[in-house]
Design an enzyme around this catalytic site. Structure first.
Site, short mmCIF file in Angstrom:
data_model
loop_
_atom_site.label_atom_id
_atom_site.label_comp_id
_atom_site.label_asym_id
_atom_site.label_seq_id
_atom_site.Cartn_x
_atom_site.Cartn_y
_atom_site.Cartn_z
N ASP A 13 0.81 -1.22 0.00
CA ASP A 13 0.00 0.00 0.00
C ASP A 13 0.85 1.27 0.00
OD1 ASP A 13 -2.27 -1.63 0.08
OD2 ASP A 13 -2.22 -1.70 2.28
N LYS A 16 1.81 2.04 -5.15
CA LYS A 16 2.37 1.46 -6.39
C LYS A 16 1.44 1.71 -7.58
CE LYS A 16 2.31 -2.52 -4.35
NZ LYS A 16 2.02 -2.11 -2.96
N GLY A 40 -4.65 -4.43 -3.63
CA GLY A 40 -5.64 -3.43 -3.97
C GLY A 40 -4.89 -2.18 -4.37
N HIS A 41 -5.00 -1.79 -5.62
CA HIS A 41 -4.27 -0.62 -6.13
C HIS A 41 -5.28 0.43 -6.56
CE1 HIS A 41 -0.72 -3.51 -7.24
NE2 HIS A 41 -1.02 -3.50 -5.96
N GLN A 223 1.88 -6.18 -3.28
CA GLN A 223 2.38 -6.30 -1.91
C GLN A 223 3.65 -5.44 -1.73
OE1 GLN A 223 1.29 -9.54 -3.54
NE2 GLN A 223 -0.61 -8.73 -2.76
P1 GDP Z 1 -0.80 0.25 -3.59
O1 GDP Z 1 -1.39 -1.03 -3.08
O2 GDP Z 1 0.67 0.33 -3.34
O3 GDP Z 1 -1.15 0.52 -5.01
O4 GDP Z 1 -1.45 1.41 -2.71
P2 GDP Z 1 -3.02 1.58 -2.36
O5 GDP Z 1 -3.71 2.05 -3.59
O6 GDP Z 1 -3.52 0.36 -1.69
O7 GDP Z 1 -2.95 2.68 -1.24
C1 GDP Z 1 -2.47 3.97 -1.49
C2 GDP Z 1 -3.61 4.97 -1.22
O8 GDP Z 1 -3.09 6.28 -1.14
C3 GDP Z 1 -4.62 5.02 -2.36
O9 GDP Z 1 -5.87 5.34 -1.84
C4 GDP Z 1 -4.10 6.16 -3.24
O10 GDP Z 1 -5.12 6.81 -3.97
C5 GDP Z 1 -3.54 7.09 -2.21
N1 GDP Z 1 -2.36 7.87 -2.62
C6 GDP Z 1 -1.36 7.51 -3.45
N2 GDP Z 1 -0.41 8.46 -3.50
C7 GDP Z 1 -0.82 9.45 -2.66
C8 GDP Z 1 -0.25 10.69 -2.24
O11 GDP Z 1 0.84 11.08 -2.63
N3 GDP Z 1 -0.96 11.41 -1.32
C9 GDP Z 1 -2.17 11.02 -0.84
N4 GDP Z 1 -2.78 11.80 0.03
N5 GDP Z 1 -2.74 9.85 -1.23
C10 GDP Z 1 -2.07 9.07 -2.10
P1 IMO Z 2 -0.94 -4.21 -2.20
O1 IMO Z 2 -0.54 -4.74 -3.54
C1 IMO Z 2 -0.95 -4.66 2.14
C2 IMO Z 2 -0.91 -8.73 3.76
C3 IMO Z 2 -2.15 -9.12 4.54
C4 IMO Z 2 -1.53 -10.04 5.57
C5 IMO Z 2 -0.46 -10.77 4.76
C6 IMO Z 2 -0.90 -12.13 4.24
O2 IMO Z 2 -2.25 -3.53 -2.19
O3 IMO Z 2 0.16 -3.44 -1.57
P2 IMO Z 2 -2.51 -12.81 2.24
O4 IMO Z 2 -3.97 -12.53 2.01
O5 IMO Z 2 -1.63 -12.29 1.18
O6 IMO Z 2 -2.23 -14.26 2.54
O7 IMO Z 2 -2.16 -12.02 3.59
O8 IMO Z 2 -0.15 -9.92 3.66
N1 IMO Z 2 -1.14 -8.22 2.37
C7 IMO Z 2 -1.11 -6.93 2.04
N2 IMO Z 2 -0.96 -5.83 2.80
N3 IMO Z 2 -1.06 -4.53 0.80
C8 IMO Z 2 -1.19 -5.62 0.03
O9 IMO Z 2 -1.19 -5.57 -1.32
C9 IMO Z 2 -1.25 -6.89 0.64
N4 IMO Z 2 -1.39 -8.15 0.18
C10 IMO Z 2 -1.32 -8.96 1.26
O10 IMO Z 2 -2.76 -8.00 5.12
O11 IMO Z 2 -0.87 -9.30 6.57
MG MG Z 3 -2.92 -1.67 -1.79
#
Ligand code: GDP
Ligand code: IMO
Ligand code: MG
Length: 428
Positions: A13, A16, A40-41, A223
């Site tokens: 998270d 990416k 979840g992206h 991840q």
């Molecule tokens: P990922 O799994 O690495 O793709 O990250 P996620 O999408 O799960 O979580 C990142 C969250 O932060 C998402 O809701 C993005 O929309 C948000 N986000 C990404 N970059 C920024 C930033 O620079 N500032 C803020 N405030 N939010 C951001």
């Molecule tokens: P993105 O791509 C954050 C974590 C779960 C748990 C561990 C094992 O959005 O960054 P699993 O369901 O994979 O067997 O769970 O890994 N986990 C993540 N945490 N971002 C993710 O993906 C994750 N994918 C798995 O919360 O701790």
């Molecule tokens: Mg994510």
């Protein structure tokens, strides 16, 4: 051969999806190589918010080919739902291709994930409950079903006959779950046949040929480094290779195919699920970061645990992945803090530690040694150049670069595509 791997440098998270979407404007192809719909992206562009779990974050560009590699485990229900949602949002995934060697995540994998977690009780891992771990277990146990199997009915039935009775017995005997019949699983798989089979390709060949033609390929990590099966905080990890090394087996290309690795680093640290987290802030400060940063999971909605940036952990991530450049995200979230901190070392039993310990009991005991820097009050959301950032924010970036010995080339100051400061270009 211009192949850029974009990897999460922390516990996932990091943003990416946002960075891959931003860079996809320069790419011909975006390839997911690991994980499943535990990822979840979130991508925010042109007034649209798109949540992706399996489809690569290049999908917002109609000209970019998106590939789901063999290293990904695919829940066909989730994928079809995601494709429908994209279509409804006016983004039909016409250039999506899927590796015929990717494994299917089956209904019994979801059941097992949930039941195994329940059985672990207080020792649970905090998985996303999507069945991803059990799907990788079956892959390694040679009891998986692959997407290619969908194309041949007789062979599909044969595969299911080999694995379903044993899975059902496991479900019944260990967990009192009724299990599934081979017929049920055969009908289930056939539901996805017409939708998915036309998208199947030999992904290694597709990506390899694109590289040979000199096309720009982005390998999208899922991840993060500390969730990597080998290099993360085992057993509190996911079941795949989340680090840059996963590109090769997860795509079917050779070592020369990755010319650069970009690490995505959030300006603070978060993690979902259980396991040690040295710089975690459990009180009010953690809650402040969670609210300010909107730190609730894209996949499960769970509150993310929040803490300060951890340079011991990041140095480890730089080495494990061979990260050469950094994208720093969510810097805007830190606005309003009088002081910001980063851990520069750990301490355990009066001894200083500069490395990530392999022992989790040790990691659970370390105390972070912090360096404190001045904070800033100005909002950053509208900054579009480094010179528009307050002096203290620039100092924070400078210190991060100094301590890691690599440059920050992008600074993200909001979720929107345009809220990105390009300090320097990416070296493809
Ligand atoms: P990922 O799994 O690495 O793709 O990250 P996620 O999408 O799960 O979580 C990142 C969250 O932060 C998402 O809701 C993005 O929309 C948000 N986000 C990404 N970059 C920024 C930033 O620079 N500032 C803020 N405030 N939010 C951001
Ligand atoms: P993105 O791509 C954050 C974590 C779960 C748990 C561990 C094992 O959005 O960054 P699993 O369901 O994979 O067997 O769970 O890994 N986990 C993540 N945490 N971002 C993710 O993906 C994750 N994918 C798995 O919360 O701790
Ligand atoms: Mg994510």
């Amino acid at each position: 051969m211009p192949g850029l791997a974009v990897v999460g440098a922390q516990w996932g998270d990091e943003g990416k999806g946002k960075i891959v979407d931003y860079l996809a404007a320069q790419a011909d192809m975006v390839v997911r190589y690991a994980g499943g719909n535990n990822a979840g992206h979130t991508v925010v562009a042109g007034g649209r918010t798109v949540k992706l779990h399996l489809v690569p974050s290049g999908i917002l560009y109609p000209g970019v080919t998106c590939v789901i590699g063999n290293g990904v485990v695919i829940d066909p229900e989730v994928l079809v739902e995601e494709l429908d949602a994209l279509e409804q949002q006016g983004m039909p995934a016409e250039k999506l291709r899927i590796s015929n060697r990717a494994h299917l995540l089956m209904p019994y994998h979801r059941d097992l994930d949930r039941l195994e977690e329940e059985a672990r009780g207080s020792r649970r891992l905090g998985t996303t409950g999507r069945g991803v771990g059990p799907a990788y277990v079956d892959k390694a146990a040679r009891e998986g079903v692959r997407l290619a199997d969908l194309a041949d009915e007789a062979w599909l039935r044969e595969r299911l006959a080999a694995v379903v009775p044993r899975k059902s017995e496991l479900l019944r005997k260990m967990y009192g779950h009724p299990g599934y019949t081979v017929d049920e699983m055969f009908d289930y798989c056939l539901r996805f046949r017409s939708r998915l089979v036309p998208l199947l390709v030999d992904a290694g060949e597709v990506v390899g040929e694109a590289l040979e033609r000199g096309q720009r390929i982005l390998f999208e990590g899922a991840q993060g480094t500390m969730l990597d099966l080998d290099h993360g905080t085992y057993p509190y990890v996911t079941s795949s290779t989340a680090t840059a090394g996963g590109v090769l087996p997860g795509t079917g290309v050779g070592p020369g195919s990755v010319s650069n690795v970009l690490g995505v680093v959030k300006a603070y640290t978060t993690r979902v699920g259980m396991g040690p987290f040295p710089t975690e802030l459990s009180g009010e400060q953690g809650e402040w970061l969670r609210q300010r940063g909107g730190e609730f999971g894209t996949t499960t909605g769970r509150p993310r645990r929040c803490g300060w940036l951890d340079l011991v952990q990041l140095r480890y991530a730089v080495r494990i992945n061979g990260i050469r450049q950094l994208a720093l995200t969510k810097l805007d979230v830190l606005s309003g803090l009088e002081r910001v901190r980063m851990a520069v070392a750990y301490e355990i039993g009066g001894r200083r530690l500069d490395r990530m310990p392999a022992s989790l009991s040790e990691l659970a005991q370390v105390q972070p040694v912090y360096e404190e820097l001045p904070g800033w009050s100005e909002p950053l959301a509208s900054a579009r150049a480094l010179s528009e950032l307050p002096e203290a924010a620039r100092r924070f970036i400078g210190r991060l670069e100094e301590l890691l010995g690599i440059p920050v080339v992008y600074v993200s100051v909001g979720p929107g595509r345009e809220q990105t400061i390009a300090v320097d270009g990416i070296a493809w």
